[in-house]
Design a protein around this motif. Structure first.
Motif, short mmCIF file in Angstrom:
data_model
loop_
_atom_site.label_atom_id
_atom_site.label_comp_id
_atom_site.label_asym_id
_atom_site.label_seq_id
_atom_site.Cartn_x
_atom_site.Cartn_y
_atom_site.Cartn_z
N PHE A 42 0.83 -1.21 0.00
CA PHE A 42 0.00 0.00 0.00
C PHE A 42 0.87 1.26 0.00
O PHE A 42 0.61 2.20 -0.75
N ALA A 45 2.44 2.05 -3.36
CA ALA A 45 1.54 2.41 -4.45
C ALA A 45 1.88 3.82 -4.94
O ALA A 45 2.11 4.72 -4.14
N GLY A 51 -3.30 2.24 -4.87
CA GLY A 51 -3.54 1.94 -3.46
C GLY A 51 -4.88 1.27 -3.25
O GLY A 51 -4.99 0.30 -2.50
#
Length: 100
Positions: A42, A45, A51
């Motif tokens: 995440f 990203a 994300g």
């Protein structure tokens, strides 16, 4: 002292049906095995879209690996039943209840 694991929440979690009692442990084991990778993916990203795709992929994977349709529903119902008391429970825990 854990604000999340107060007496009322523990009572709610204990009321989960016997066939779903292991769900709590399964979720913790899943988080233990995957949370670090999910967090890094995440954070790596490069866009909001990427994300969201990471989150969507991980939720799909968790739903397929865990029994979310029945046991997850019971688990989150117990969590949300205790949610209104979270602030009061945190305040009660933070104060010295032993000296009254």
């Amino acid at each position: 002292n854990s604000y999340q694991l107060d007496d009322f929440l523990l009572e709610q979690l204990e009321d989960i049906s016997p066939e779903c009692q292991s769900f709590k442990c399964d979720v913790v084991h899943y988080a233990h095995q995957h949370a670090a990778r999910i967090f890094v993916d995440f954070m790596n990203a490069t866009s909001m879209r990427e994300g969201v795709e990471v989150v969507g992929h991980e939720l799909s994977h968790a739903f397929s690996e865990l029994n979310f349709c029945t046991c997850g529903r019971e688990f989150f119902r117990a969590i949300f039943r205790a949610a209104p008391f979270y602030n009061a429970n945190a305040l009660y825990t933070m104060t010295d209840r032993e000296t009254g």
